[in-house]
Scaffold this motif. Structure first.
Motif: not given
Length: 452
Positions: A410-428
């Motif tokens: 369940e967690m990786i589905q949502l984290a996956g959206i951010a990673v697919k969008m190109g999120a940076t460590k600073e976005d996290f």
């Protein structure tokens, strides 16, 4: 030339059904589909769906113990396999009906028969009929592979595990991939004495080393007798079960042996090479980025292409095929940054590059934490979870996210959206934590544990 159909789909699994439904229902194509076995394919009948229901069933033993630690008075009782299996089979029957209705309601003509390719535009059914189509879509999926050694025919595969007359008292699972590991955890959770052999040095090859190491440790701690660097030499039937001789010299007797030693594309005796379709390693259909084979009128999607063998990927490939061929919108398949989950206990969720793969590509920072989660810790358990981000030093993008924890899928589905969008460590970092949760650790890790 006038064809019987615009599209003939071979295979009634997730990918084939989706392509047929959308081509007929949305693009107005005249579509037929042939399926020799049960509709729904591996996912619905022999994979994701029954497996996840077994995962749920196997978790209640631990849940019941935890409940007592939280002050609940629990009634004693064991697991009733025949009762569960009956409900499971009824659910699979229901889902097959749903798939059949989806096709029927979208005007897809179905044939309960095996289909072979005769030429670029013709298929022959096991009933003897021949049908022509402007386009043929191969969506036959894959099938478990059995190793070849004395007595191997005594073992079952993941196909049969759901339909056993009775739950074995002792089982050996051979393999180290996600199917082997998931079923080892499931059966162990259902009270079966579970042994697992894997010939490699560590289970879950190809996944992040730290994450798979923790899964391995937790499996052993939960009572699975895991033997790495070990394989089966021979098996034979004996009075009290199946005698197994291992490469490490040990001999054991089990009630059942299950092979989860890989799957192969369903391409044998399909007439493919004779018509010019190229097959690669293990019989996989070779396709380009649009899922087109060497024969322009023949396409292939899903496990039969052995690209990324996951149900949602087959569905995406089916959708891209319809966009390309029937909607005039050439759409290549996107296989980049696919999130996935392994339903072991604990679960593992992953997207992007492992630390090892990322390190070979560029300079990285690794942010990682492992801890005892509150719920299990309060109940007196020693379970550990892992949250890990692999970050590019140069671009600051999160290249990989790896989670080992209850509900990691369940967690990786949502984290996956951010990673697919190109999120940076600073976005996290800018994201406020949701407290108290396990996943808040993904946004509160400030200092890298190592650089490479």
């Amino acid at each position: 030339m006038a064809f019987d159909y615009d599209l003939f789909v071979i295979g009634g699994g997730s990918g084939g059904v989706r392509a047929a439904r959308v081509a007929a229902g949305e693009a107005g194509a005249k579509v037929a589909l042939a399926e020799e076995d049960r509709y729904g394919g591996t996912c619905v009948q022999r994979g994701c769906v029954p497996k996840k229901l077994m995962v749920f069933a196997s978790g209640y033993s631990e849940m019941a113990r935890d409940a007592q630690a939280y002050g609940w008075t629990m009634m004693a009782g064991g697991f009733d396999w025949p009762a569960f299996r009956g409900k499971l089979e009824a659910e699979l029957d229901r889902l097959e009906g749903v798939y059949r209705n989806i096709l029927k309601n979208n005007g897809v003509e179905t044939f309960d028969a095996r289909a072979r390719v005769v030429d670029a535009h013709t298929v022959e059914l096991s009933t003897g009929e021949r049908k022509t189509a402007k386009h043929i879509l191969l969506a036959m999926g894959g099938w478990p592979v059995r190793p070849d050694f004395p007595g191997a025919e005594l073992a079952i595969t993941s196909n049969e595990i759901f339909h056993l007359e009775e739950l074995p008292k002792r089982i050996l699972i051979v393999g180290g991939g996600y199917i082997a590991c998931e079923f080892a955890c499931i059966l162990n959770g259902l009270g079966v004495e579970t042994t697992q052999f894997y010939r490699g040095a560590q289970i879950l090859r190809g996944f992040d080393d730290e994450a798979r190491g923790l899964v391995s440790e937790e499996m052993i701690q939960n009572g699975i007798d895991l033997h790495l660097g070990t394989n089966v030499l021979e098996m034979k039937k004996v009075d009290d079960g199946i005698w197994v001789k291992a490469t490490n010299g040990t001999e054991h007797v089990f009630d059942q042996v299950m092979f989860a030693t890989g799957r192969a594309p369903n391409t044998s005796d399909m007439g493919l090479e004779e018509v010019g379709v190229k097959l690669g390693r293990g019989g996989a259909v070779e396709v380009d980025e649009y899922s087109q084979t060497a024969v322009p009128s023949i396409y292939a999607i899903g496990d039969v292409t052995n690209r990324v063998n996951l149900t949602p990927v087959a569905i995406r490939e089916g959708m891209a095929f319809v966009e390309t061929v029937f909607k005039g919108n050439p759409t290549p398949v996107d296989h980049d940054l696919i999130p996935s989950a392994i339903f072991t206990q604990p679960e593992m969720g992953t997207i992007g590059l492992s630390e090892e793969a990322a390190r070979e590509r560029e300079e990285i920072e690794v942010y990682c934490t492992s801890f005892k989660p509150m719920q299990q810790s309060f109940a007196g358990r020693t379970d550990r979870v892992l949250m890990k981000l692999v970050v590019s030093k140069e671009s600051r993008k999160v290249l990989g996210c790896h989670i080992v924890a209850p509900q990691a899928g369940e967690m990786i589905q949502l984290a996956g959206i951010a990673v697919k969008m190109g999120a940076t460590k600073e976005d996290f970092d800018r994201t406020v934590a949701v407290h108290p949760t396990m996943s808040e650790e993904l946004v509160t890790m400030r200092s890298p544990v190592r650089s490479a």
